[in-house]
Design an enzyme around this catalytic site. Structure first.
Site, PDB file in Angstrom:
ATOM      1  N   LYS A 253       0.830  -1.214   0.000  1.00  0.00           N
ATOM      2  CA  LYS A 253       0.000   0.000   0.000  1.00  0.00           C
ATOM      3  C   LYS A 253       0.863   1.262   0.000  1.00  0.00           C
ATOM      4  CE  LYS A 253      -1.949  -1.056   3.934  1.00  0.00           C
ATOM      5  NZ  LYS A 253      -1.333  -2.361   4.201  1.00  0.00           N
TER       6      LYS A 253
ATOM      7  N   ARG B 151      -9.492   0.968   8.333  1.00  0.00           N
ATOM      8  CA  ARG B 151      -9.117  -0.430   8.588  1.00  0.00           C
ATOM      9  C   ARG B 151     -10.191  -1.168   9.349  1.00  0.00           C
ATOM     10  NH1 ARG B 151      -3.013   0.303   8.857  1.00  0.00           N
ATOM     11  NH2 ARG B 151      -2.791  -1.901   9.146  1.00  0.00           N
TER      12      ARG B 151
ATOM     13  N   ARG C 279      12.054  -5.269   4.637  1.00  0.00           N
ATOM     14  CA  ARG C 279      11.625  -3.873   4.501  1.00  0.00           C
ATOM     15  C   ARG C 279      12.495  -2.932   5.331  1.00  0.00           C
ATOM     16  NH1 ARG C 279       5.621  -1.933   5.308  1.00  0.00           N
ATOM     17  NH2 ARG C 279       5.807  -3.071   7.270  1.00  0.00           N
TER      18      ARG C 279
ATOM     19  N   ARG D  29      11.360  -1.245  10.925  1.00  0.00           N
ATOM     20  CA  ARG D  29      10.253  -0.985  11.844  1.00  0.00           C
ATOM     21  C   ARG D  29      10.184  -2.057  12.925  1.00  0.00           C
ATOM     22  NH1 ARG D  29       5.044   0.175   8.093  1.00  0.00           N
ATOM     23  NH2 ARG D  29       4.091  -1.031   9.766  1.00  0.00           N
TER      24      ARG D  29
ATOM     25  N   ARG E  47      -0.452  -9.020  13.175  1.00  0.00           N
ATOM     26  CA  ARG E  47      -1.020  -7.999  12.276  1.00  0.00           C
ATOM     27  C   ARG E  47      -1.854  -8.650  11.180  1.00  0.00           C
ATOM     28  NH1 ARG E  47       4.189  -5.004  10.587  1.00  0.00           N
ATOM     29  NH2 ARG E  47       2.840  -3.794   9.212  1.00  0.00           N
TER      30      ARG E  47
HETATM   31  P1  AP5 Z   1       4.820  -1.598   1.827  1.00  0.00           P
HETATM   32  O1  AP5 Z   1       4.471  -0.764   0.650  1.00  0.00           O
HETATM   33  O2  AP5 Z   1       5.641  -1.007   2.901  1.00  0.00           O
HETATM   34  O3  AP5 Z   1       3.503  -2.297   2.430  1.00  0.00           O
HETATM   35  P2  AP5 Z   1       2.233  -1.719   3.166  1.00  0.00           P
HETATM   36  O4  AP5 Z   1       1.043  -2.337   2.535  1.00  0.00           O
HETATM   37  O5  AP5 Z   1       2.303  -0.229   3.251  1.00  0.00           O
HETATM   38  O6  AP5 Z   1       2.442  -2.406   4.579  1.00  0.00           O
HETATM   39  P3  AP5 Z   1       2.449  -1.811   6.048  1.00  0.00           P
HETATM   40  O7  AP5 Z   1       3.141  -2.855   6.879  1.00  0.00           O
HETATM   41  O8  AP5 Z   1       3.022  -0.436   6.071  1.00  0.00           O
HETATM   42  O9  AP5 Z   1       0.949  -1.785   6.333  1.00  0.00           O
HETATM   43  P4  AP5 Z   1       0.228  -1.941   7.638  1.00  0.00           P
HETATM   44  O10 AP5 Z   1      -1.119  -1.797   7.070  1.00  0.00           O
HETATM   45  O11 AP5 Z   1       0.394  -3.128   8.467  1.00  0.00           O
HETATM   46  O12 AP5 Z   1       0.901  -0.866   8.601  1.00  0.00           O
HETATM   47  P5  AP5 Z   1       0.715   0.710   8.791  1.00  0.00           P
HETATM   48  O13 AP5 Z   1       2.037   1.355   8.717  1.00  0.00           O
HETATM   49  O14 AP5 Z   1      -0.374   1.225   7.903  1.00  0.00           O
HETATM   50  O15 AP5 Z   1       5.525  -2.920   1.276  1.00  0.00           O
HETATM   51  C1  AP5 Z   1       6.030  -3.906   2.150  1.00  0.00           C
HETATM   52  C2  AP5 Z   1       7.423  -4.372   1.734  1.00  0.00           C
HETATM   53  O16 AP5 Z   1       7.333  -5.077   0.505  1.00  0.00           O
HETATM   54  C3  AP5 Z   1       8.408  -3.220   1.484  1.00  0.00           C
HETATM   55  O17 AP5 Z   1       9.663  -3.655   1.887  1.00  0.00           O
HETATM   56  C4  AP5 Z   1       8.346  -3.024  -0.037  1.00  0.00           C
HETATM   57  O18 AP5 Z   1       9.534  -2.484  -0.553  1.00  0.00           O
HETATM   58  C5  AP5 Z   1       8.097  -4.441  -0.518  1.00  0.00           C
HETATM   59  N1  AP5 Z   1       7.261  -4.480  -1.717  1.00  0.00           N
HETATM   60  C6  AP5 Z   1       6.194  -3.672  -2.014  1.00  0.00           C
HETATM   61  N2  AP5 Z   1       5.657  -4.011  -3.201  1.00  0.00           N
HETATM   62  C7  AP5 Z   1       6.377  -5.095  -3.647  1.00  0.00           C
HETATM   63  C8  AP5 Z   1       6.297  -5.912  -4.825  1.00  0.00           C
HETATM   64  N3  AP5 Z   1       5.370  -5.716  -5.763  1.00  0.00           N
HETATM   65  N4  AP5 Z   1       7.189  -6.945  -4.939  1.00  0.00           N
HETATM   66  C9  AP5 Z   1       8.138  -7.159  -3.993  1.00  0.00           C
HETATM   67  N5  AP5 Z   1       8.264  -6.402  -2.860  1.00  0.00           N
HETATM   68  C10 AP5 Z   1       7.396  -5.387  -2.696  1.00  0.00           C
HETATM   69  O19 AP5 Z   1       0.214   0.770  10.301  1.00  0.00           O
HETATM   70  C11 AP5 Z   1       1.076   0.419  11.373  1.00  0.00           C
HETATM   71  C12 AP5 Z   1       0.273   0.282  12.640  1.00  0.00           C
HETATM   72  O20 AP5 Z   1      -0.340   1.551  12.979  1.00  0.00           O
HETATM   73  C13 AP5 Z   1      -0.892  -0.711  12.581  1.00  0.00           C
HETATM   74  O21 AP5 Z   1      -0.494  -2.028  12.822  1.00  0.00           O
HETATM   75  C14 AP5 Z   1      -1.811  -0.131  13.686  1.00  0.00           C
HETATM   76  O22 AP5 Z   1      -1.375  -0.477  14.973  1.00  0.00           O
HETATM   77  C15 AP5 Z   1      -1.640   1.364  13.517  1.00  0.00           C
HETATM   78  N6  AP5 Z   1      -2.646   1.913  12.576  1.00  0.00           N
HETATM   79  C16 AP5 Z   1      -2.387   2.434  11.350  1.00  0.00           C
HETATM   80  N7  AP5 Z   1      -3.531   2.795  10.743  1.00  0.00           N
HETATM   81  C17 AP5 Z   1      -4.529   2.503  11.617  1.00  0.00           C
HETATM   82  C18 AP5 Z   1      -5.944   2.626  11.565  1.00  0.00           C
HETATM   83  N8  AP5 Z   1      -6.566   3.144  10.509  1.00  0.00           N
HETATM   84  N9  AP5 Z   1      -6.666   2.179  12.627  1.00  0.00           N
HETATM   85  C19 AP5 Z   1      -6.053   1.668  13.701  1.00  0.00           C
HETATM   86  N10 AP5 Z   1      -4.734   1.529  13.822  1.00  0.00           N
HETATM   87  C20 AP5 Z   1      -3.964   1.937  12.784  1.00  0.00           C
HETATM   88 MG    MG Z   2       2.749   1.102   4.806  1.00  0.00          MG
END
Ligand code: AP5
Ligand code: MG
Length: 210
Positions: free
Chosen positions: A13, A88, A123, A156, A167
């Protein structure tokens, strides 16, 4: 244009939101990045959120809804924005509806759980702007340095294998139902996120043109 990126943790994402944001010249609002910034600066909200984030749980709805309400009122969001990591939960999606936000497209990046573990372990993210990289699949131009902001790249805390399992569980229970929520509104596009970053981008841009 108002776009939501949905998908499991590590689906890509943040990576795709960053690319689409540059292409469409609209900002990305990443809830995870907002949270990590609050954690790093030690705000009261950050201190509250720390325990939830580091154990792989969701931060309570009322906290994140309050944040999004304020952020979307900022001037840079007036011509559209991309939401990465919000909503989410169903109550978060309902809160967006209540704010009168008219979503154009919801892109679900579909990646099976088994591929996620591998992505998470490699990552690295920018300490300053949060941009994501991967040691093997999406390396920065200069090792350890962000292409966009020259910030230091770090791992992270919630990318530890055990936390990733939590997660994923939380994702399946609380976030995946959003697919049906947006499907019934006719704005959901599901794309295969197992291709390379470039090929996934092509699928995303194709879905946005539909
Ligand atoms: P990346 O693009 O970083 O993935 P992502 O989908 O952004 O994953 P996140 O782990 O950031 O999402 P998340 O939803 O768990 O956490 P968030 O930060 O939003 O890609 C992942 C890896 O793969 C990278 O290394 C990238 O380079 C690689 N990659 C990407 N595309 C690829 C491809 N096509 N092929 C190969 N490799 C690839 O949230 C963190 C925490 O915050 C949550 O757990 C929660 O506690 C809190 N939080 C955030 N939002 C909310 C909410 N709305 N409500 C409640 N709590 C929340
Ligand atoms: Mg992310």
């Amino acid at each position: 244009m108002i776009i939501i990126f949905l998908g499991a943790p590590g689906a890509g994402k943040g990576t795709q939101a960053e690319i689409a944001s540059k292409k469409l010249a609209i900002p990305t609002v990443s809830m995870g990045n907002i949270m990590r910034e609050a954690l790093a600066t030690g705000t009261q909200m950050g201190l509250k959120a720390k325990e939830f984030i580091e154990s792989g749980k969701l931060v309570p709805d009322e906290v994140v809804i309050g944040i999004i309400n304020e952020r979307l009122a900022d001037d840079d969001c007036k011509n559209g924005f991309i939401l990465d990591g919000f909503p989410r939960t169903i109550p978060q999606a309902q809160a967006l509806d209540k704010m009168g936000i008219k979503i154009d497209k919801v892109i679900d990046i579909d990646v099976p759980d088994k591929v996620i573990q591998d992505r998470m372990s490699g990552r690295r993210v920018s300490m300053s702007c949060g941009a994501p990289y991967h040691l093997a699949y999406n390396p920065p131009e200069v090792e350890g340095v962000c292409n966009s902001c020259s910030g230091k790249l770090i791992q992270r805390k919630d990318d530890l294998a055990e936390t990733v399992i939590n997660r994923l569980k939380v994702y399946h229970e609380q976030t995946e139902p959003l697919k049906d929520y947006y499907k019934s509104q006719g704005i959901l596009s599901v794309i295969n996120g197992q291709e390379s970053v470039e090929d996934t981008t092509a699928l995303v841009l194709g879905a946005l043109e539909d």
